[in-house]
Design an enzyme around this catalytic site. Structure first.
Site, mmCIF file in Angstrom:
data_model
loop_
_atom_site.group_PDB
_atom_site.id
_atom_site.type_symbol
_atom_site.label_atom_id
_atom_site.label_comp_id
_atom_site.label_asym_id
_atom_site.label_seq_id
_atom_site.Cartn_x
_atom_site.Cartn_y
_atom_site.Cartn_z
ATOM 1 N N SER A 33 0.843 -1.195 0.000
ATOM 2 C CA SER A 33 0.000 0.000 0.000
ATOM 3 C C SER A 33 0.881 1.249 0.000
ATOM 4 O O SER A 33 2.047 1.199 0.396
ATOM 5 C CB SER A 33 -0.896 0.015 1.241
ATOM 6 N N HIS A 34 0.308 2.361 -0.437
ATOM 7 C CA HIS A 34 1.018 3.638 -0.349
ATOM 8 C C HIS A 34 1.058 4.151 1.086
ATOM 9 O O HIS A 34 1.737 5.126 1.371
ATOM 10 C CB HIS A 34 0.348 4.676 -1.250
ATOM 11 N N SER A 35 0.333 3.523 1.974
ATOM 12 C CA SER A 35 0.287 3.941 3.376
ATOM 13 C C SER A 35 0.699 2.783 4.279
ATOM 14 O O SER A 35 0.124 1.684 4.192
ATOM 15 C CB SER A 35 -1.132 4.401 3.740
#
Length: 242
Positions: free
Chosen positions: A9-11
């Site tokens: 994920s980007h987070s």
């Protein structure tokens, strides 16, 4: 051992949260987050994905799920650095991260192989398409709107079914639905719930079976009676919540 999962994920928070969520339903599966950049900023990290792949791989293969396009590119780059044998045991699945991840984790918990875990993740796509159909929604409403309190069993030619009422306060939410699917997966006979595959977590949850609704658990296979009875008994038990 089981198929491992990596969530890219980007987070970092999203990836870790998904591990926490899926871990509630698949406690014995290696679920590894690979979220954020090297310093946990927003983005993706080749090194994090590479380390996650090594951590998740117990010998039965690894399924990777990603949130956005560049996350897929990072995963593909990490995959390119593996040798041919390792690459053959890793699948990058284009499916909704949360729904596909949870379905894949439950499938891995039941002992599904790499193909089975991939199919479970991809089932999230089918469920989304089906749930967006107005016709399907009307059908689902009718299926779950049977009178509460009904509990019976019916033997049809070659098949068998039982209708049981959901007694859980919060209905058939994620945890009991996962328990239901894990039990269904221990039987090799096909079983349905209100016409949906009893071994598909997302198909079961898409039924929206709330407290008081009736689930018709059925099989057309003469060998499936034990499976229907076991699943119906589990629903009637309230999954330890009622």
């Amino acid at each position: 051992m089981s198929v491992g999962l990596v969530f890219v994920s980007h987070s970092a928070l999203i990836a870790s949260g998904l591990v926490q969520l899926a871990g509630q339903m698949a406690p014995n599966v290696s679920l590894v987050p690979a979220g954020g950049t090297d310093d946990d900023g927003i983005g993706t990290s080749f090194d994090k994905v590479t380390r996650a792949l090594a951590q998740a791989d117990s010998g039965d293969g690894v399924v990777i799920l990603c949130d956005l396009g560049s996350a897929i590119l990072t995963a593909e780059t990490a995959l390119d650095f593996l040798d041919d044998a390792q690459q053959a045991s890793v699948r990058i699945i284009d499916a909704p991260l949360v729904e596909g991840g949870v379905a894949a984790a439950v499938a891995a918990q039941t002992g599904a192989d790499l193909d089975g875990v991939e199919a479970a993740a991809r089932s999230a796509v089918d469920v989304f398409v089906a749930s967006s159909s107005p016709t399907r929604n009307r059908d689902a409403d009718r299926e779950s709107a049977a009178p509460a309190g009904l509990t019976d069993e019916t033997a049809t030619e070659g098949g068998y079914s039982r209708s049981v009422t959901i007694i859980n306060r919060d209905g058939l939410h994620a945890r009991p639905a996962a328990d239901f699917v894990k039990l269904a997966s221990t039987f090799d006979t096909p079983v349905t719930v209100n016409g949906r595959d009893a071994k598909s977590l997302l198909a079961i949850m898409a039924l929206g079976l709330q407290k008081g609704k009736v689930a018709e658990i059925a099989t057309a296979d003469p060998r499936g009676r034990d499976a229907v009875d076991a699943l119906a008994d589990l629903v009637e038990s309230g999954f330890g919540e009622a």
